[in-house]
Design a protein around this motif. Structure first.
Motif, PDB file in Angstrom:
ATOM      1  N   ILE A   1      42.109  53.203  33.049  1.00 53.63           N
ATOM      2  CA  ILE A   1      43.041  52.546  33.776  1.00 53.63           C
ATOM      3  C   ILE A   1      42.277  51.495  34.575  1.00 53.63           C
ATOM      4  CG2 ILE A   1      44.890  52.291  35.541  1.00 53.63           C
ATOM      5  CD1 ILE A   1      45.669  55.297  34.428  1.00 53.63           C
ATOM      6  N   ILE A   2      41.109  51.969  35.311  1.00 51.79           N
ATOM      7  CA  ILE A   2      40.628  51.041  36.511  1.00 51.79           C
ATOM      8  C   ILE A   2      39.535  49.943  35.506  1.00 51.79           C
ATOM      9  CG2 ILE A   2      38.717  51.016  38.165  1.00 51.79           C
ATOM     10  CD1 ILE A   2      39.696  53.742  38.901  1.00 51.79           C
ATOM     11  N   ASN A   3      39.066  50.431  34.536  1.00 55.90           N
ATOM     12  CA  ASN A   3      38.299  49.465  33.626  1.00 55.90           C
ATOM     13  C   ASN A   3      39.257  48.546  32.783  1.00 55.90           C
ATOM     14  OD1 ASN A   3      35.773  50.788  34.240  1.00 55.90           O
ATOM     15  ND2 ASN A   3      36.049  52.048  32.375  1.00 55.90           N
ATOM     16  N   LYS A   4      40.526  49.041  32.701  1.00 50.47           N
ATOM     17  CA  LYS A   4      41.344  47.964  31.767  1.00 50.47           C
ATOM     18  C   LYS A   4      41.842  46.894  32.920  1.00 50.47           C
ATOM     19  CE  LYS A   4      45.817  47.838  29.428  1.00 50.47           C
ATOM     20  NZ  LYS A   4      47.076  48.803  28.966  1.00 50.47           N
ATOM     21  N   ALA A   5      41.913  47.179  33.858  1.00 51.16           N
ATOM     22  CA  ALA A   5      42.392  46.486  35.166  1.00 51.16           C
ATOM     23  C   ALA A   5      41.400  45.346  35.448  1.00 51.16           C
ATOM     24  CB  ALA A   5      42.894  47.305  36.498  1.00 51.16           C
ATOM     25  N   ARG A   6      40.095  46.061  35.519  1.00 47.84           N
ATOM     26  CA  ARG A   6      39.126  44.994  35.913  1.00 47.84           C
ATOM     27  C   ARG A   6      38.966  43.988  34.853  1.00 47.84           C
ATOM     28  NH1 ARG A   6      33.291  44.928  35.178  1.00 47.84           N
ATOM     29  NH2 ARG A   6      32.337  43.884  37.274  1.00 47.84           N
ATOM     30  N   ASN A   7      38.912  44.443  33.553  1.00 47.56           N
ATOM     31  CA  ASN A   7      38.689  43.609  32.470  1.00 47.56           C
ATOM     32  C   ASN A   7      39.786  42.538  32.307  1.00 47.56           C
ATOM     33  OD1 ASN A   7      36.399  45.028  31.683  1.00 47.56           O
ATOM     34  ND2 ASN A   7      37.311  46.560  30.318  1.00 47.56           N
ATOM     35  N   THR A   8      41.006  43.072  32.469  1.00 49.95           N
ATOM     36  CA  THR A   8      42.152  42.181  32.315  1.00 49.95           C
ATOM     37  C   THR A   8      42.087  41.068  33.104  1.00 49.95           C
ATOM     38  OG1 THR A   8      43.275  43.869  31.528  1.00 49.95           O
ATOM     39  CG2 THR A   8      44.647  41.842  32.197  1.00 49.95           C
ATOM     40  N   PHE A   9      41.694  41.198  34.482  1.00 48.49           N
ATOM     41  CA  PHE A   9      41.431  40.469  35.689  1.00 48.49           C
ATOM     42  C   PHE A   9      40.436  39.453  35.143  1.00 48.49           C
ATOM     43  CE2 PHE A   9      39.292  38.945  39.369  1.00 48.49           C
ATOM     44  CZ  PHE A   9      40.399  38.226  39.860  1.00 48.49           C
ATOM     45  N   PHE A  10      39.301  39.808  34.595  1.00 51.17           N
ATOM     46  CA  PHE A  10      38.178  38.745  34.409  1.00 51.17           C
ATOM     47  C   PHE A  10      38.440  37.958  33.048  1.00 51.17           C
ATOM     48  CE2 PHE A  10      35.783  41.493  37.397  1.00 51.17           C
ATOM     49  CZ  PHE A  10      35.210  40.365  38.185  1.00 51.17           C
ATOM     50  N   ASP A  11      39.369  38.650  32.160  1.00 55.38           N
ATOM     51  CA  ASP A  11      39.649  38.154  31.089  1.00 55.38           C
ATOM     52  C   ASP A  11      40.506  36.803  31.423  1.00 55.38           C
ATOM     53  OD1 ASP A  11      38.203  39.413  29.249  1.00 55.38           O
ATOM     54  OD2 ASP A  11      39.949  40.725  28.622  1.00 55.38           O
ATOM     55  N   GLU A  12      41.571  37.051  32.345  1.00 55.32           N
ATOM     56  CA  GLU A  12      42.417  36.063  32.886  1.00 55.32           C
ATOM     57  C   GLU A  12      41.476  34.923  33.282  1.00 55.32           C
ATOM     58  OE1 GLU A  12      45.543  38.114  34.928  1.00 55.32           O
ATOM     59  OE2 GLU A  12      46.482  38.800  33.144  1.00 55.32           O
ATOM     60  N   LYS A  13      40.569  35.400  34.357  1.00 55.01           N
ATOM     61  CA  LYS A  13      39.986  34.337  34.946  1.00 55.01           C
ATOM     62  C   LYS A  13      38.994  33.416  33.934  1.00 55.01           C
ATOM     63  CE  LYS A  13      38.365  34.586  39.074  1.00 55.01           C
ATOM     64  NZ  LYS A  13      38.761  33.509  40.318  1.00 55.01           N
ATOM     65  N   LEU A  14      38.550  33.832  32.890  1.00 58.34           N
ATOM     66  CA  LEU A  14      37.867  33.063  31.880  1.00 58.34           C
ATOM     67  C   LEU A  14      38.850  32.158  31.146  1.00 58.34           C
ATOM     68  CD1 LEU A  14      35.321  35.739  30.625  1.00 58.34           C
ATOM     69  CD2 LEU A  14      34.793  33.804  32.103  1.00 58.34           C
ATOM     70  N   SER A  15      39.812  32.750  30.813  1.00 58.27           N
ATOM     71  CA  SER A  15      40.884  32.159  30.106  1.00 58.27           C
ATOM     72  C   SER A  15      41.470  30.951  30.912  1.00 58.27           C
ATOM     73  CB  SER A  15      41.972  32.825  29.692  1.00 58.27           C
ATOM     74  OG  SER A  15      41.700  33.811  28.714  1.00 58.27           O
ATOM     75  N   SER A  16      41.647  30.949  32.278  1.00 61.01           N
ATOM     76  CA  SER A  16      42.126  29.960  33.056  1.00 61.01           C
ATOM     77  C   SER A  16      41.059  29.012  33.474  1.00 61.01           C
ATOM     78  CB  SER A  16      42.692  30.582  34.404  1.00 61.01           C
ATOM     79  OG  SER A  16      41.649  31.355  35.236  1.00 61.01           O
ATOM     80  N   SER A  17      39.736  29.301  33.504  1.00 61.08           N
ATOM     81  CA  SER A  17      38.715  28.365  33.673  1.00 61.08           C
ATOM     82  C   SER A  17      38.113  27.789  32.380  1.00 61.08           C
ATOM     83  CB  SER A  17      37.541  29.070  34.345  1.00 61.08           C
ATOM     84  OG  SER A  17      37.138  30.218  33.686  1.00 61.08           O
TER      85      SER A  17
END
Length: 423
Positions: A318-334
């Motif tokens: 769960i924690i790894n999924k939350a972290r991966n999702t957060f940085f995936d969205e950061k890379l997509s938005s940038s």
């Protein structure tokens, strides 16, 4: 096993609010390391070299009244290379560890030596274990771990401290926890050291908030109170009056069914940490307590331990999924912004950690004084170097004309003019 190139793993450790001082092994394996909370402890590392039969990594902690020298030791017993066998056998280790104990006693700080020594100290018939125990006892050290520290049995992981009055640190509440929450075949050793750490100048670690626990609210009772309230009797003189009545009724119902309670929250939490992560952490901690109680009652009961391991795996997912999702969205938005993308990548590769941090200090004045002393020493060193060079030039035996010729020859090059071709 952590290697020096595993920058992404170090970045993940820093995202959790911890820091690591690591001494990776060049060959197979991970080496030795210290994992600590930089908001509570200030550590300085000291790599010890020169020993072939074991690895050791030291770190120093300064307390209010003494210095503690933590020593992390690992002695390997396996090697695939025949040439290295002589370096890992017991006789070589005894000689080298004897020398190391002599050195550690002369160093500053009270030593605490811990790690995996791969000796079965519980087996009194093991001659190597007996020799090893006699070695550290002859140097004035005591061993505090009792019981198995490995899934296959055996007291392999030890904690050694000096018995002398000036350096004696008595570990308290030492326990061997079999519920590690990992796939490691070694258990976790917990113990407390009665010292007072120096305060670190930092902001508050926690904050208190008044919150409502809506998940515990009985929806049917809350709905019934609203239905029986004056909201169902439309006798409002104006819109403002209706809003005021609505706010009063709903506020009273909330105070009745879900009153405000004070909760403490940790500050500086990683931005990707969400409610699911916190829930998984609570469930894993709850299962750990259950497993510990059941295991103390029945040491053969492995069901509770397996459930705890499953909860720890679920928590990690769960924690790894939350972290991966957060940085995936950061890379997509940038996307399309090289500067923003580079910033995210640098964070994931641990290139930004510590770049904007100030050195630890007890207060702002001491921090400013340390900066002043640092730059003052650098400026004084520059002045001294200039003065030495000036004195050396003045003492040169060459005449002024010769010195001028030398400077001209070394500094200037002849200018050569080339004709320009017309187009």
């Amino acid at each position: 096993w952590l290697k020096a190139k595993d920058k992404s793993i170090f970045a993940e450790i820093h995202d959790y609010g911890y820091d690591i001082k690591s001494c990776p092994r060049k060959g197979k394996g991970g080496g030795v390391a210290f994992l600590y909370n930089p908001q509570k402890v200030v550590m300085s590392e000291n790599l010890v070299k020169g020993f072939k039969s074991f690895e050791v990594f030291e770190s120093i902690i300064k307390t209010n009244n003494k210095i503690i020298r933590l020593c992390n030791v690992y002695r390997t017993t396996k090697t695939k290379c025949k040439d290295k066998y002589n370096d890992t056998k017991v006789s070589v280790f005894m000689e080298e560890f004897d020398k190391y104990l002599d050195d550690i006693v002369e160093k500053s700080g009270s030593p605490i030596i811990s790690g995996d020594f791969n000796f079965h100290l519980e087996d009194k018939a093991d001659q190597n274990a007996v020799k090893f125990a006699s070695l550290y006892q002859s140097k004035g050290f005591s061993q505090h771990v009792v019981g198995a520290t490995h899934v296959s049995g055996g007291t392999l992981d030890l904690v050694l401290t000096l018995d002398s009055c000036s350096d004696h640190l008595n570990p308290r509440n030492l326990t061997v926890d079999q519920n590690t929450g990992t796939t490691s075949d070694h258990y976790v050793i917990h113990f407390d050291i009665p010292v007072s750490l120096k305060p670190i100048a930092a902001g508050p670690l926690f904050e208190s908030k008044n919150v409502r626990e809506y998940r515990k609210m009985n929806i049917n009772e809350f709905r019934e109170d609203l239905f029986c309230s004056i909201l169902n009797v439309p006798q409002f003189t104006s819109v403002d009056h209706a809003v005021e009545v609505y706010q009063h009724v709903v506020q009273s119902a909330l105070d009745k069914h879900v009153p405000l309670t004070e909760r403490t929250f940790k500050l500086n939490r990683s931005p990707w940490w969400n409610e699911n992560c916190q829930k998984a952490k609570r469930e894993a901690k709850r299962e750990a307590k259950k497993a510990q109680r059941k295991f103390y009652k029945d040491t053969e009961n492995l069901e509770a331990r397996e459930i705890f391991k499953e909860r720890c795996i679920d928590k990690a997912i769960i924690i790894n999924k939350a972290r991966n999702t957060f940085f995936d969205e950061k890379l997509s938005s940038s996307k399309g912004d090289p500067k923003a993308t580079s910033k995210v990548i640098h964070h994931l590769l641990d290139k930004e950690f510590g770049s904007k941090q100030l050195p630890n200090s007890t207060n702002d004045k001491d921090l400013a004084d340390s900066f002043k002393s640092h730059f003052k020493d650098k400026v004084n060193k520059i002045y001294c170097d200039i003065k030495k060079n000036h004195t050396k030039i003045c003492n040169d035996q060459s005449t002024g004309d010769d010195l001028g010729k030398i400077l001209v020859q070394k500094t200037f090059r002849p200018l050569v003019l080339f004709p320009l071709n017309s187009c």
